[in-house]
Design a protein around this motif. Structure first.
Motif, PDB file in Angstrom:
ATOM      1  N   TYR A  25       0.566  -1.020   0.152  1.00 44.65           N
ATOM      2  CA  TYR A  25      -0.045   0.035   0.270  1.00 44.65           C
ATOM      3  C   TYR A  25       0.951   0.786   0.298  1.00 44.65           C
ATOM      4  CZ  TYR A  25      -4.133   3.377   0.773  1.00 44.65           C
ATOM      5  OH  TYR A  25      -4.549   3.922   0.729  1.00 44.65           O
ATOM      6  N   ARG A  42      -8.356  13.269  -2.113  1.00 41.92           N
ATOM      7  CA  ARG A  42      -8.380  14.207  -1.105  1.00 41.92           C
ATOM      8  C   ARG A  42      -7.797  15.576  -0.616  1.00 41.92           C
ATOM      9  NH1 ARG A  42      -5.651   9.984   0.878  1.00 41.92           N
ATOM     10  NH2 ARG A  42      -4.766   8.394  -0.266  1.00 41.92           N
ATOM     11  N   GLY A  57      -6.991   5.805  11.259  1.00 44.40           N
ATOM     12  CA  GLY A  57      -6.437   4.844   9.590  1.00 44.40           C
ATOM     13  C   GLY A  57      -5.504   5.880   9.123  1.00 44.40           C
ATOM     14  N   GLY A  59      -2.525   5.273   7.824  1.00 44.70           N
ATOM     15  CA  GLY A  59      -2.085   4.615   6.389  1.00 44.70           C
ATOM     16  C   GLY A  59      -0.642   5.708   6.625  1.00 44.70           C
ATOM     17  N   GLU A  78      -2.791   4.943  13.718  1.00 47.07           N
ATOM     18  CA  GLU A  78      -2.574   4.987  12.492  1.00 47.07           C
ATOM     19  C   GLU A  78      -1.834   3.494  13.419  1.00 47.07           C
ATOM     20  OE1 GLU A  78      -2.813   3.287   9.323  1.00 47.07           O
ATOM     21  OE2 GLU A  78      -1.957   1.691  10.131  1.00 47.07           O
ATOM     22  N   ALA A 105      -9.362   1.910  15.932  1.00 49.09           N
ATOM     23  CA  ALA A 105     -10.890   2.751  15.584  1.00 49.09           C
ATOM     24  C   ALA A 105     -11.703   2.313  16.408  1.00 49.09           C
ATOM     25  CB  ALA A 105     -11.696   3.121  14.338  1.00 49.09           C
ATOM     26  N   GLU A 106     -11.282   1.537  17.266  1.00 50.79           N
ATOM     27  CA  GLU A 106     -12.711   1.209  18.037  1.00 50.79           C
ATOM     28  C   GLU A 106     -12.082   1.036  19.265  1.00 50.79           C
ATOM     29  OE1 GLU A 106     -10.860  -1.180  15.337  1.00 50.79           O
ATOM     30  OE2 GLU A 106     -12.467  -2.734  14.377  1.00 50.79           O
ATOM     31  N   SER A 121     -11.025   7.960   5.285  1.00 49.50           N
ATOM     32  CA  SER A 121     -11.014   7.973   4.323  1.00 49.50           C
ATOM     33  C   SER A 121     -10.298   6.072   3.611  1.00 49.50           C
ATOM     34  CB  SER A 121      -9.716   8.685   3.359  1.00 49.50           C
ATOM     35  OG  SER A 121      -8.102   8.495   3.752  1.00 49.50           O
ATOM     36  N   LEU A 122     -11.549   5.724   3.175  1.00 48.94           N
ATOM     37  CA  LEU A 122     -10.655   3.948   2.529  1.00 48.94           C
ATOM     38  C   LEU A 122     -10.176   3.375   4.186  1.00 48.94           C
ATOM     39  CD1 LEU A 122      -8.567   5.083  -0.252  1.00 48.94           C
ATOM     40  CD2 LEU A 122     -10.911   4.892   0.134  1.00 48.94           C
TER      41      LEU A 122
HETATM   42  C1  LIG Z   1      -6.521   1.259   2.578  1.00 45.47           C
HETATM   43  S1  LIG Z   1      -5.190   2.010   3.996  1.00 45.47           S
HETATM   44  C2  LIG Z   1      -6.334   3.538   3.704  1.00 45.47           C
HETATM   45  C3  LIG Z   1      -4.956   4.938   4.446  1.00 45.47           C
HETATM   46  C4  LIG Z   1      -5.495   6.175   4.617  1.00 45.47           C
HETATM   47  N1  LIG Z   1      -6.468   6.305   4.897  1.00 45.47           N
HETATM   48  C5  LIG Z   1      -5.165   6.521   3.102  1.00 45.47           C
HETATM   49  O1  LIG Z   1      -6.222   7.952   2.290  1.00 45.47           O
HETATM   50  O2  LIG Z   1      -4.767   6.267   2.581  1.00 45.47           O
HETATM   51  C6  LIG Z   1      -6.805   1.491   5.277  1.00 45.47           C
HETATM   52  C7  LIG Z   1      -6.407   1.846   6.189  1.00 45.47           C
HETATM   53  O3  LIG Z   1      -6.671   1.369   8.008  1.00 45.47           O
HETATM   54  C8  LIG Z   1      -5.796   1.125   8.727  1.00 45.47           C
HETATM   55  N2  LIG Z   1      -6.929   0.126   9.882  1.00 45.47           N
HETATM   56  C9  LIG Z   1      -6.675  -1.057   9.534  1.00 45.47           C
HETATM   57  N3  LIG Z   1      -7.871  -1.557  10.595  1.00 45.47           N
HETATM   58  C10 LIG Z   1      -8.043  -0.286  11.680  1.00 45.47           C
HETATM   59  C11 LIG Z   1      -8.641  -0.084  13.091  1.00 45.47           C
HETATM   60  N4  LIG Z   1      -9.363  -0.942  13.394  1.00 45.47           N
HETATM   61  N5  LIG Z   1      -8.282   0.948  12.612  1.00 45.47           N
HETATM   62  C12 LIG Z   1      -7.946   1.848  12.131  1.00 45.47           C
HETATM   63  N6  LIG Z   1      -7.381   1.830  11.104  1.00 45.47           N
HETATM   64  C13 LIG Z   1      -6.872   1.047  10.681  1.00 45.47           C
HETATM   65  C14 LIG Z   1      -4.708   0.387   7.828  1.00 45.47           C
HETATM   66  O4  LIG Z   1      -3.933   0.071   9.027  1.00 45.47           O
HETATM   67  C15 LIG Z   1      -4.839   1.416   6.981  1.00 45.47           C
HETATM   68  O5  LIG Z   1      -3.421   2.090   7.439  1.00 45.47           O
END
Ligand SMILES: C[S@@+](CC[C@H](N)C(=O)[O-])C[C@H]1O[C@@H](n2cnc3c(N)ncnc32)[C@H](O)[C@@H]1O
Length: 234
Positions: A25, A42, A57, A59, A78, A105-106, A121-122
């Motif tokens: 990623y 964005r 999250g 990223g 993150e 997030a939880e 975002s995503l």
């Molecule tokens: C597809 S990436 C998107 C990253 C960033 N938000 C972006 O827009 O590029 C998904 C992100 O969600 C994070 N993620 C996964 N599970 C999560 C959780 N339970 N709580 C918070 N973040 C989480 C991952 O580590 C990753 O950084």
């Protein structure tokens, strides 16, 4: 105010551990900024934001460069170690203060009602427990605070939705860092008690055949103001 920062204290075990996906990623997302027009999206996601913002999250921190100067501070949560390291690097280049914090997030490691806005975002595709994550997001947002979201989810015709569901039950989450294709992020925000503001549906990429992950929604939602909060049941 984060309870734990990236530079201080040890995190016993990463709540999210997807080292291969994280590596992929970190590269693919940078290419997508121009190739899939993600930088433009964005920019649109974050335009006009102000005050204290929490990004869930985050990223590798690709949003950071797009926050307007009206944002006082971003707390970027993150859970994945490699992506978090990249986010720390991106935070150093950002034009506004960004504090990168481990957490998920939880169970957000921040005080209640401390933020004017939440950025998603995503990420709702990837959280383990979507209702719990949204309850946490609601907790940390002040009454009347704003959610900015850019999320992919369920979409297309019947055949596409069946494909998305089949992929979710089989290989997709394992290959994509826990991502799911057939969630309904807009419906989930509504179900969690947010008021939907304007949002639009879009395909990413916007040209060529739609993929199972192409069906996106970009927009805003609000935590109802204090007077509008539902009365808790006793
Ligand atoms: C597809 S990436 C998107 C990253 C960033 N938000 C972006 O827009 O590029 C998904 C992100 O969600 C994070 N993620 C996964 N599970 C999560 C959780 N339970 N709580 C918070 N973040 C989480 C991952 O580590 C990753 O950084």
């Amino acid at each position: 105010m984060p309870l734990r920062s990236a530079g201080s204290g040890k995190v016993a075990r990463d709540a999210v551990h997807h080292p291969l996906f994280a590596r992929y990623y970190a590269r693919a997302s940078v290419a997508a900024e121009t190739r899939l027009g993600m930088a433009r999206l964005r920019e649109r996601l974050l335009a006009g934001l102000g005050g204290r913002v929490i990004e869930i999250g985050a990223g590798n921190g690709l949003n950071f460069a797009h926050y307007p100067g009206t944002v006082a501070e971003v707390v970027a949560i993150e859970p994945e170690r490699l992506l978090r390291q990249r986010a720390v690097e991106a935070a150093l280049r950002a034009g506004i203060p960004v504090d990168v914090v481990p957490g998920c997030a939880e169970a957000l490691p921040v005080k209640s009602e401390g933020f004017d806005a939440v950025v998603l975002s995503l990420v709702l595709c990837s959280v383990r427990d979507l209702p719990r994550a949204l309850a946490e997001i609601r907790r940390v947002l002040r009454p009347g605070g704003e959610v900015r979201f850019f999320e992919h989810g369920r979409g297309g015709g019947r055949a596409m939705v069946l494909t998305q569901r089949a992929l979710d039950r089989t290989v997709w989450p394992a290959l994509s860092g826990g991502c799911h294709l057939s969630r309904d992020p807009v419906g989930a925000l509504r179900d969690a008690g947010f008021e939907l503001g304007p949002y639009r549906r879009l395909l990413v990429p916007d040209k060529g055949p739609a993929l199972p992950c192409s069906y996106c929604a970009l927009g805003t939602a609000w935590r109802p103001g204090r007077g509008d909060d539902p009365v808790p049941e006793r």
